[in-house]
Design a protein around this motif. Structure first.
Motif, PDB file in Angstrom:
ATOM      1  N   GLY A   9    -119.550 -15.486  57.227  1.00  0.00           N
ATOM      2  CA  GLY A   9    -119.124 -14.099  57.286  1.00  0.00           C
ATOM      3  C   GLY A   9    -118.641 -13.625  55.937  1.00  0.00           C
ATOM      4  O   GLY A   9    -118.843 -14.281  54.913  1.00  0.00           O
ATOM      5  N   LEU A  10    -117.993 -12.487  55.962  1.00  0.00           N
ATOM      6  CA  LEU A  10    -117.463 -11.860  54.743  1.00  0.00           C
ATOM      7  C   LEU A  10    -115.977 -12.182  54.629  1.00  0.00           C
ATOM      8  O   LEU A  10    -115.216 -11.995  55.595  1.00  0.00           O
ATOM      9  CB  LEU A  10    -117.671 -10.356  54.798  1.00  0.00           C
ATOM     10  CG  LEU A  10    -117.017  -9.523  53.691  1.00  0.00           C
ATOM     11  CD1 LEU A  10    -117.609  -9.888  52.337  1.00  0.00           C
ATOM     12  CD2 LEU A  10    -117.186  -8.032  53.977  1.00  0.00           C
ATOM     13  N   VAL A  11    -115.581 -12.649  53.472  1.00  0.00           N
ATOM     14  CA  VAL A  11    -114.179 -12.994  53.254  1.00  0.00           C
ATOM     15  C   VAL A  11    -113.788 -12.615  51.835  1.00  0.00           C
ATOM     16  O   VAL A  11    -114.631 -12.631  50.929  1.00  0.00           O
ATOM     17  CB  VAL A  11    -113.949 -14.503  53.532  1.00  0.00           C
ATOM     18  CG1 VAL A  11    -114.735 -15.364  52.559  1.00  0.00           C
ATOM     19  CG2 VAL A  11    -112.486 -14.858  53.530  1.00  0.00           C
ATOM     20  N   HIS A  12    -112.530 -12.271  51.651  1.00  0.00           N
ATOM     21  CA  HIS A  12    -112.028 -11.966  50.315  1.00  0.00           C
ATOM     22  C   HIS A  12    -111.742 -13.254  49.563  1.00  0.00           C
ATOM     23  O   HIS A  12    -111.484 -14.303  50.178  1.00  0.00           O
ATOM     24  CB  HIS A  12    -110.747 -11.139  50.402  1.00  0.00           C
ATOM     25  CG  HIS A  12    -110.946  -9.778  51.005  1.00  0.00           C
ATOM     26  ND1 HIS A  12    -111.876  -8.875  50.526  1.00  0.00           N
ATOM     27  CD2 HIS A  12    -110.323  -9.172  52.050  1.00  0.00           C
ATOM     28  CE1 HIS A  12    -111.818  -7.772  51.238  1.00  0.00           C
ATOM     29  NE2 HIS A  12    -110.892  -7.919  52.173  1.00  0.00           N
ATOM     30  N   LEU A  87    -115.357 -16.669  44.496  1.00  0.00           N
ATOM     31  CA  LEU A  87    -116.605 -15.922  44.405  1.00  0.00           C
ATOM     32  C   LEU A  87    -117.795 -16.869  44.313  1.00  0.00           C
ATOM     33  O   LEU A  87    -118.857 -16.607  44.888  1.00  0.00           O
ATOM     34  CB  LEU A  87    -116.572 -14.992  43.198  1.00  0.00           C
ATOM     35  CG  LEU A  87    -115.566 -13.839  43.255  1.00  0.00           C
ATOM     36  CD1 LEU A  87    -115.550 -13.093  41.931  1.00  0.00           C
ATOM     37  CD2 LEU A  87    -115.890 -12.889  44.397  1.00  0.00           C
ATOM     38  N   MET A  90    -119.878 -18.278  47.389  1.00  0.00           N
ATOM     39  CA  MET A  90    -120.795 -17.448  48.162  1.00  0.00           C
ATOM     40  C   MET A  90    -122.180 -18.074  48.138  1.00  0.00           C
ATOM     41  O   MET A  90    -122.737 -18.355  47.073  1.00  0.00           O
ATOM     42  CB  MET A  90    -120.849 -16.034  47.605  1.00  0.00           C
ATOM     43  CG  MET A  90    -121.701 -15.096  48.437  1.00  0.00           C
ATOM     44  SD  MET A  90    -121.401 -13.359  48.024  1.00  0.00           S
ATOM     45  CE  MET A  90    -121.990 -13.315  46.346  1.00  0.00           C
ATOM     46  N   VAL A 119    -122.245 -17.164  53.843  1.00  0.00           N
ATOM     47  CA  VAL A 119    -120.849 -16.946  53.466  1.00  0.00           C
ATOM     48  C   VAL A 119    -120.830 -15.991  52.283  1.00  0.00           C
ATOM     49  O   VAL A 119    -121.402 -16.290  51.227  1.00  0.00           O
ATOM     50  CB  VAL A 119    -120.158 -18.267  53.098  1.00  0.00           C
ATOM     51  CG1 VAL A 119    -118.763 -18.010  52.524  1.00  0.00           C
ATOM     52  CG2 VAL A 119    -120.068 -19.173  54.324  1.00  0.00           C
ATOM     53  N   THR A 120    -120.189 -14.857  52.475  1.00  0.00           N
ATOM     54  CA  THR A 120    -120.082 -13.854  51.425  1.00  0.00           C
ATOM     55  C   THR A 120    -118.626 -13.748  50.998  1.00  0.00           C
ATOM     56  O   THR A 120    -117.760 -13.499  51.830  1.00  0.00           O
ATOM     57  CB  THR A 120    -120.583 -12.494  51.909  1.00  0.00           C
ATOM     58  OG1 THR A 120    -121.946 -12.614  52.343  1.00  0.00           O
ATOM     59  CG2 THR A 120    -120.510 -11.460  50.789  1.00  0.00           C
ATOM     60  N   VAL A 121    -118.375 -13.953  49.732  1.00  0.00           N
ATOM     61  CA  VAL A 121    -117.025 -13.845  49.184  1.00  0.00           C
ATOM     62  C   VAL A 121    -117.023 -12.656  48.246  1.00  0.00           C
ATOM     63  O   VAL A 121    -117.736 -12.646  47.239  1.00  0.00           O
ATOM     64  CB  VAL A 121    -116.592 -15.121  48.441  1.00  0.00           C
ATOM     65  CG1 VAL A 121    -115.144 -14.987  47.968  1.00  0.00           C
ATOM     66  CG2 VAL A 121    -116.758 -16.331  49.339  1.00  0.00           C
ATOM     67  N   SER A 122    -116.243 -11.665  48.593  1.00  0.00           N
ATOM     68  CA  SER A 122    -116.258 -10.419  47.813  1.00  0.00           C
ATOM     69  C   SER A 122    -114.913  -9.729  47.915  1.00  0.00           C
ATOM     70  O   SER A 122    -114.274  -9.735  48.965  1.00  0.00           O
ATOM     71  CB  SER A 122    -117.355  -9.494  48.322  1.00  0.00           C
ATOM     72  OG  SER A 122    -117.305  -8.255  47.650  1.00  0.00           O
ATOM     73  N   SER A 123    -114.516  -9.127  46.804  1.00  0.00           N
ATOM     74  CA  SER A 123    -113.273  -8.373  46.829  1.00  0.00           C
ATOM     75  C   SER A 123    -113.547  -6.913  47.166  1.00  0.00           C
ATOM     76  O   SER A 123    -112.625  -6.124  47.296  1.00  0.00           O
ATOM     77  CB  SER A 123    -112.581  -8.476  45.469  1.00  0.00           C
ATOM     78  OG  SER A 123    -113.443  -8.064  44.439  1.00  0.00           O
TER      79      SER A 123
END
Length: 123
Positions: A9-12, A87, A90, A119-123
């Protein structure tokens, strides 16, 4: 054995995710399991692995101290707990299995693969 990876999923940055690798068709008790990832434009990287016997584990240096692999025999599932995500974590994550005591972190050692979870790591 068939593998189903999930939990992406998307996570900071700094966040956590837990990936699951559920097996069907056979018990995972006799399989070493590995987690791998492929980031855009990069080769497959071995992230972590767990043996089929004593549960010994290994990790890539890039995730050591942040990721934890574990297995639940009752649920026939292997997990990858990912903390303090960066980051550079990802990627599409895959789980894989080999009917052996130890699989290691080389993708060529594994015979069975799940479909991958993003896995998406994004601010």
């Amino acid at each position: 054995v068939q593998l189903q990876a999930s939990g992406g999923g998307l996570v900071h940055p700094g966040g956590s995710l837990r990936l699951s690798c559920a097996a069907s068709g056979s018990t995972l008790d006799y399989y070493a399991i590995g987690w791998f990832r492929r980031a855009p434009g990069k080769d497959v990287e071995g992230v972590s692995c767990i043996s089929s016997s004593d549960g010994s584990t290994a990790y890539a240096d890039s995730v050591k101290g942040r990721f934890t692999i574990s297995r639940d025999g009752a649920k026939n599932t292997v997990y990858l707990q990912m903390n303090t995500l960066k980051l550079e974590d990802m990627a599409v994550y895959y789980c894989a299995a080999v009917n052996a005591v130890i699989g290691g972190t080389e993708s060529g050692s594994y015979d069975y693969w799940g479909q991958g979870t993003l896995v998406t790591v994004s601010s």
